[in-house]
Write a protein that holds these residues in place. Structure first.
Motif, PDB file in Angstrom:
ATOM      1  N   ILE A  20       0.874  -1.112   0.264  1.00  0.00           N
ATOM      2  CA  ILE A  20       0.381   0.185  -0.023  1.00  0.00           C
ATOM      3  C   ILE A  20       0.394   1.101  -0.302  1.00  0.00           C
ATOM      4  O   ILE A  20       0.930   2.176  -0.636  1.00  0.00           O
ATOM      5  CB  ILE A  20      -0.781  -0.089   1.220  1.00  0.00           C
ATOM      6  CG1 ILE A  20      -2.198  -1.021   1.230  1.00  0.00           C
ATOM      7  CG2 ILE A  20      -1.722   1.866   1.640  1.00  0.00           C
ATOM      8  CD1 ILE A  20      -2.482  -1.518   2.250  1.00  0.00           C
ATOM      9  N   VAL A  21       1.935   0.960   0.837  1.00  0.00           N
ATOM     10  CA  VAL A  21       2.800   2.298   0.845  1.00  0.00           C
ATOM     11  C   VAL A  21       3.916   2.622  -0.275  1.00  0.00           C
ATOM     12  O   VAL A  21       3.666   3.456  -0.857  1.00  0.00           O
ATOM     13  CB  VAL A  21       3.573   2.135   2.293  1.00  0.00           C
ATOM     14  CG1 VAL A  21       5.293   3.665   2.352  1.00  0.00           C
ATOM     15  CG2 VAL A  21       2.711   2.098   3.763  1.00  0.00           C
ATOM     16  N   ASP A  23       2.572   1.571  -3.211  1.00  0.00           N
ATOM     17  CA  ASP A  23       2.040   2.795  -4.117  1.00  0.00           C
ATOM     18  C   ASP A  23       2.155   3.555  -4.042  1.00  0.00           C
ATOM     19  O   ASP A  23       1.024   4.621  -5.322  1.00  0.00           O
ATOM     20  CB  ASP A  23       0.723   1.315  -4.441  1.00  0.00           C
ATOM     21  CG  ASP A  23       0.052   0.173  -4.802  1.00  0.00           C
ATOM     22  OD1 ASP A  23       1.141  -0.031  -5.419  1.00  0.00           O
ATOM     23  OD2 ASP A  23      -0.379  -0.710  -4.261  1.00  0.00           O
ATOM     24  N   GLN A  24       1.092   3.787  -2.844  1.00  0.00           N
ATOM     25  CA  GLN A  24       1.427   5.502  -2.767  1.00  0.00           C
ATOM     26  C   GLN A  24       2.942   6.693  -3.088  1.00  0.00           C
ATOM     27  O   GLN A  24       2.332   7.773  -3.086  1.00  0.00           O
ATOM     28  CB  GLN A  24       1.388   5.861  -0.659  1.00  0.00           C
ATOM     29  CG  GLN A  24      -0.619   5.108  -0.332  1.00  0.00           C
ATOM     30  CD  GLN A  24      -0.330   5.476   0.719  1.00  0.00           C
ATOM     31  OE1 GLN A  24       0.060   5.212   1.856  1.00  0.00           O
ATOM     32  NE2 GLN A  24      -2.130   5.951   1.469  1.00  0.00           N
ATOM     33  N   ARG A  27       2.441   6.627  -7.354  1.00  0.00           N
ATOM     34  CA  ARG A  27       1.262   7.899  -7.443  1.00  0.00           C
ATOM     35  C   ARG A  27       1.713   9.070  -7.312  1.00  0.00           C
ATOM     36  O   ARG A  27       0.961   9.911  -7.530  1.00  0.00           O
ATOM     37  CB  ARG A  27      -0.059   7.130  -6.818  1.00  0.00           C
ATOM     38  CG  ARG A  27      -0.513   5.386  -7.151  1.00  0.00           C
ATOM     39  CD  ARG A  27      -1.810   6.189  -7.051  1.00  0.00           C
ATOM     40  NE  ARG A  27      -2.497   5.891  -5.636  1.00  0.00           N
ATOM     41  CZ  ARG A  27      -2.472   4.798  -4.801  1.00  0.00           C
ATOM     42  NH1 ARG A  27      -2.639   3.847  -5.198  1.00  0.00           N
ATOM     43  NH2 ARG A  27      -2.942   5.025  -3.689  1.00  0.00           N
ATOM     44  N   GLU A  29       1.940   9.827  -3.773  1.00  0.00           N
ATOM     45  CA  GLU A  29       0.600  10.197  -2.547  1.00  0.00           C
ATOM     46  C   GLU A  29       2.002  10.841  -1.602  1.00  0.00           C
ATOM     47  O   GLU A  29       1.770  11.590  -0.429  1.00  0.00           O
ATOM     48  CB  GLU A  29      -0.397   9.755  -2.335  1.00  0.00           C
ATOM     49  CG  GLU A  29      -1.459   9.410  -3.047  1.00  0.00           C
ATOM     50  CD  GLU A  29      -2.053   8.401  -2.654  1.00  0.00           C
ATOM     51  OE1 GLU A  29      -2.391   7.771  -1.424  1.00  0.00           O
ATOM     52  OE2 GLU A  29      -3.025   7.942  -3.704  1.00  0.00           O
ATOM     53  N   LEU A  30       2.358  10.079  -1.994  1.00  0.00           N
ATOM     54  CA  LEU A  30       4.009  10.290  -0.736  1.00  0.00           C
ATOM     55  C   LEU A  30       4.999  10.336  -1.263  1.00  0.00           C
ATOM     56  O   LEU A  30       5.578   9.888  -2.260  1.00  0.00           O
ATOM     57  CB  LEU A  30       3.664   8.879   0.236  1.00  0.00           C
ATOM     58  CG  LEU A  30       3.225   8.417   1.237  1.00  0.00           C
ATOM     59  CD1 LEU A  30       3.515   7.776   1.909  1.00  0.00           C
ATOM     60  CD2 LEU A  30       3.007   9.305   2.415  1.00  0.00           C
TER      61      LEU A  30
END
Length: 85
Positions: A20-21, A23-24, A27, A29-30
């Motif tokens: 999940i991290v 992918d963030q 993308r 997001e992070l």
């Protein structure tokens, strides 16, 4: 978008959190040098044990996605330090 651990998935929860991290990060997001969620935040978000959250952060660091500063937190690595895929 909030994504959380699937407690019925046979994949270990720490690996799900790491995915999940990752992918963030991919993308945007992070972003590089931003902190990732703390262990306490991961516990709260995903309903997992603290050791599970810690294992996810360790895996991400081992892979080169993040780095930890003792007493400060865990941060997204610079893009040039990300593992090649």
């Amino acid at each position: 978008m909030i994504v959380t651990v699937d407690h019925f998935n046979p994949t270990p929860k720490f690996e799900q959190i790491a995915a999940i991290v990752r992918d963030q990060i991919r993308r945007g997001e992070l972003r590089p040098l931003m902190p990732i969620p703390s262990e306490n935040q991961m516990v709260e978000m995903h309903g997992v044990a603290r050791d599970t959250a810690r294992a996810a952060a360790r895996l991400l660091a081992k892979e080169g996605w993040v780095f930890t500063i003792q007493g400060r937190g865990t941060f997204v690595a610079r893009r040039e330090d990300w593992p090649s895929e």
